[in-house]
Scaffold this motif. Sequence first.
Motif, short mmCIF file in Angstrom:
data_model
loop_
_atom_site.label_atom_id
_atom_site.label_comp_id
_atom_site.label_asym_id
_atom_site.label_seq_id
_atom_site.Cartn_x
_atom_site.Cartn_y
_atom_site.Cartn_z
N THR A 120 -6.37 2.04 -6.40
CA THR A 120 -7.59 2.45 -5.83
C THR A 120 -7.37 3.33 -4.48
N ARG A 121 -8.08 4.49 -4.21
CA ARG A 121 -7.85 5.30 -3.13
C ARG A 121 -8.78 4.62 -1.98
N GLU A 124 -3.25 4.20 -1.05
CA GLU A 124 -3.79 3.45 -2.65
C GLU A 124 -3.35 2.03 -2.53
N THR A 148 -1.05 8.11 1.32
CA THR A 148 -1.09 9.33 0.62
C THR A 148 -1.42 10.34 1.51
N ASP A 191 1.01 -1.19 0.15
CA ASP A 191 0.05 0.04 -0.08
C ASP A 191 0.85 1.32 0.16
#
Length: 453
Positions: A252-253, A248, A218, A215
């Motif tokens: 995908t966020r 992310e 962010t 991962d």
Amino acid sequence: MTALLYLLGVVLFVGAILVSIGLHELGHMIPAKRFGGKVTQYFIGFGPTVWSRQVGETEYGLKAIPLGGYVKIVGMLPPGATELGEVTYDEHGEQVTRVRKSNTGMFTQLISDARAAEWELVQPGDEDRLFYKMPSWKKIVVMAGGPSVNIIIAFALFWGIYATYGNVVDIEAEAGPPVIDTVSECVIPFSEEGRACTDSDPLAPAYEAGLRPGDVVTSFNGTPVTGWDQLRELIRDNADGDAVIGYERDGTRLTGETSTTVQARPTGDSTETLTEVGFLGVTPTVRYVTETGGPLYTARQMVGMTKDTVVALGQLPVKVWGVAKAIVGVEERAIDSPVSIVGGGRIAGTVSSTDQLDLSQKAVSLAGLVAGFNLFIGLFNFLPLLPLDGGHIASASWEWVRRGWARLRRRPDPGYVDAAKLLPVAYVVASALLVMGVVLIVGDLVVPVQFDA
């Protein structure tokens, strides 16, 4: 085949250390002879003599216990101020007056006996060749020669490694949002790191928030995250507060919610000082880069190694105490605990016999191990404590300063510094070093350091 490779590694390591010891002693002997001193013995090892040969005035040989070496330079101790200043000889060249003094105190008798034993080696014609009569700077050169050779050996080996194979360093991921390498499943106290999670351990905040390896973080509590240093500060400053983590996964966020846990952890390079800070439970992805370089690059790297070694020397008694506790089963042996030549041999054997390294990697690992031992031996011997070389260097340096100051003030020459007066301290230090050496050897046999080759 594995056993033979293991034995080969041990033999190569021990042989390299013996060569290093021999060169260390040459570092003392060669300048001593060049300066006119008399060297009567040059031996590698201690204990019973295995082999020796007389060449000129010097006996060269090997002894049974390969844990060091020595050169015997005549006249290391000056006569005491209240003792006879020089020996005399009759018409047959026989010594008729010895340095001797009547003492009743244990330490004064010890010092007097040491002087007497030293002067029994003085022969007719040696009066101007005694070590204590050398100019101070020559004494410093002679005593610094041995450990300096070890540091030169370390430099040469590291230079060869860095110039050919290179220096593999780990660097955190490139600038930008940090990529997670591992996620702790539970919260384990720093002092117990390495053990498996138990049912009583609480879930780690990162695991609870849904973070997984790979991962990319962010944001943290609404603050965009640009790198690991920033993320660490945000986590630590958050203490046990709520945390909303943006990340992310495969483009995908996602968002995870948790509360960071307060833990006592190191916040700098030292693991001795712990500070209570916020804890998430993730480690960064790193990339490995191979750097190559010449003497300047090697010198820069060795500056860092020297700093680390000096810190390790300061912690040595505590570390050895930890090994002693591991021997009796009070605690497990730390991965960063010091090792003796026995432990070094075991490491060398493990490296040589593993199938996880190719031949070049094994050679580099063994060369690095020998280089590391030489750097430690060199710096250790520079400690300003008798009977180490650094103790003699400190004594000669003080003599140089004291005489120079007297000349500047036009005062009488204060004479030689009497290192014999420090012999009680030397015996205490030697006893402590002997005990630490025995503890490390026993520890390396009973509870060796466990590591992955």
